[in-house]
Design a protein around this motif. Structure first.
Motif, short mmCIF file in Angstrom:
data_model
loop_
_atom_site.label_atom_id
_atom_site.label_comp_id
_atom_site.label_asym_id
_atom_site.label_seq_id
_atom_site.Cartn_x
_atom_site.Cartn_y
_atom_site.Cartn_z
N GLN A 124 0.78 -1.34 0.13
CA GLN A 124 -0.19 0.37 -0.09
C GLN A 124 1.26 1.73 0.14
N LEU A 125 1.73 1.34 0.80
CA LEU A 125 2.83 2.67 0.44
C LEU A 125 3.08 2.57 -0.17
N THR A 126 4.10 1.55 -0.57
CA THR A 126 4.63 1.52 -2.19
C THR A 126 4.01 2.32 -3.18
N TRP A 127 2.91 1.65 -3.85
CA TRP A 127 1.89 2.57 -4.59
C TRP A 127 0.92 3.82 -4.52
N ARG A 128 1.21 4.27 -3.63
CA ARG A 128 1.00 5.67 -2.30
C ARG A 128 1.75 6.35 -2.80
N ASN A 129 3.04 5.90 -2.60
CA ASN A 129 4.86 6.77 -2.55
C ASN A 129 4.96 7.16 -3.75
N SER A 130 4.64 5.98 -4.88
CA SER A 130 5.42 6.46 -6.15
C SER A 130 3.89 7.50 -6.86
N GLU A 131 2.80 7.59 -6.64
CA GLU A 131 2.59 8.09 -6.47
C GLU A 131 2.90 10.35 -6.03
N SER A 132 2.68 9.47 -4.97
CA SER A 132 3.45 10.85 -4.27
C SER A 132 4.68 11.81 -4.58
N LEU A 133 5.98 10.92 -5.02
CA LEU A 133 6.95 11.15 -6.19
C LEU A 133 6.69 11.81 -7.32
N ARG A 134 5.28 10.87 -8.15
CA ARG A 134 5.63 11.47 -9.53
C ARG A 134 5.23 12.88 -9.00
N ARG A 135 4.23 13.12 -8.01
CA ARG A 135 3.30 14.50 -8.17
C ARG A 135 4.24 15.80 -7.32
N LEU A 136 5.16 15.28 -6.67
CA LEU A 136 6.00 16.07 -6.60
C LEU A 136 7.52 16.00 -7.51
N ALA A 137 7.32 14.93 -8.47
CA ALA A 137 8.36 16.27 -9.62
C ALA A 137 7.64 16.81 -10.03
N TYR A 138 6.51 16.41 -10.35
CA TYR A 138 5.58 17.80 -11.80
C TYR A 138 5.61 18.94 -11.02
N VAL A 139 5.49 18.96 -9.28
CA VAL A 139 6.08 20.61 -9.34
C VAL A 139 7.48 20.76 -9.19
N ALA A 140 7.65 20.78 -8.52
CA ALA A 140 9.34 20.16 -8.68
C ALA A 140 9.77 20.94 -10.18
N GLU A 141 9.45 19.73 -11.34
CA GLU A 141 10.15 20.05 -12.47
C GLU A 141 9.55 21.34 -12.66
N ARG A 142 8.08 21.71 -13.10
CA ARG A 142 7.28 22.67 -13.53
C ARG A 142 8.32 24.11 -13.11
N ARG A 143 8.54 23.82 -11.64
CA ARG A 143 8.64 25.12 -11.22
C ARG A 143 10.07 24.95 -11.65
N SER A 144 11.35 24.05 -11.60
CA SER A 144 12.65 24.51 -12.05
C SER A 144 12.28 24.72 -13.82
N ALA A 145 11.51 24.19 -14.34
CA ALA A 145 11.57 25.50 -16.10
C ALA A 145 11.06 26.10 -15.45
N GLY A 146 10.43 26.49 -15.35
CA GLY A 146 10.00 27.97 -15.27
C GLY A 146 11.16 29.48 -14.88
N ARG A 147 11.58 28.47 -14.22
CA ARG A 147 12.76 29.40 -13.33
C ARG A 147 14.53 29.41 -14.61
N THR A 148 14.38 28.59 -15.03
CA THR A 148 15.08 28.04 -16.08
C THR A 148 14.96 29.25 -17.49
N SER A 149 13.54 29.21 -17.75
CA SER A 149 13.48 29.49 -18.78
C SER A 149 13.15 30.94 -18.68
N ALA A 150 12.86 31.82 -17.51
CA ALA A 150 12.79 33.07 -17.08
C ALA A 150 13.91 33.73 -16.99
N SER A 151 15.13 33.26 -17.14
CA SER A 151 16.35 33.97 -16.68
C SER A 151 17.37 34.01 -18.21
#
Length: 151
Positions: A124-151
């Motif tokens: 159960q935790l493996t399934w849950r945390n797989s999705e949590s990591l997916r969501r965290l990646a979306y947020v971190a990668e989109r924020r970092s992409a925004g900073r890179t393109s705005a630089s």
């Protein structure tokens, strides 16, 4: 402990920026529904997130406390979610060039969740945390992409 790892297209500092913003917690943590308060010192040891879990109208208010914090590297939490109990959650960030391997280790440390056999709990935790990591990646990668393109 159930362990999940995912490579992010973001630096450890960029991932840490998301972890250090407690108001973003419900965006990436599966089961967290809303934030009620974030201690001003978050993510310092002893600081807490005051969140709700579940779906409206059946929400339960609880807290998550920082047990260990090494900026850009490690965040260890005690996450409460009564009536199921509490869990120890360890998030590690390991630099791989300009990317980051992010891992989440989690297991119950108290409450009725400990009555669930470990192999079932880990599944159960493996399934849950797989999705949590997916969501965290979306947020971190989109924020970092925004900073890179705005630089």
């Amino acid at each position: 402990m159930a362990t999940n790892t995912r490579r992010f297209k973001a630096t450890p500092e960029q991932v840490w920026d998301v972890l250090a913003d407690g108001w973003l917690y419900p965006l990436w943590v599966v089961g967290a529904s809303r934030m009620r308060e974030v201690d001003d010192s978050w993510p310092a040891v002893g600081s807490q997130l005051h969140h709700s879990v579940g779906t409206w109208p059946a929400l339960l208010d609880d807290t998550t406390e920082v047990v260990e914090s090494t900026p850009g590297s490690t965040l260890v939490l005690h996450a409460r979610a009564w009536p199921t109990g509490a869990a120890k959650v360890t998030i590690r960030l390991d630099a791989v060039g300009v990317e980051t391997d992010v891992s989440i280790e989690e297991d119950a440390i108290s409450g009725p969740a400990l009555l669930v056999p470990k192999p079932v709990r880990d599944l159960q935790l493996t399934w849950r945390n797989s999705e949590s990591l997916r969501r965290l990646a979306y947020v971190a990668e989109r924020r970092s992409a925004g900073r890179t393109s705005a630089s």
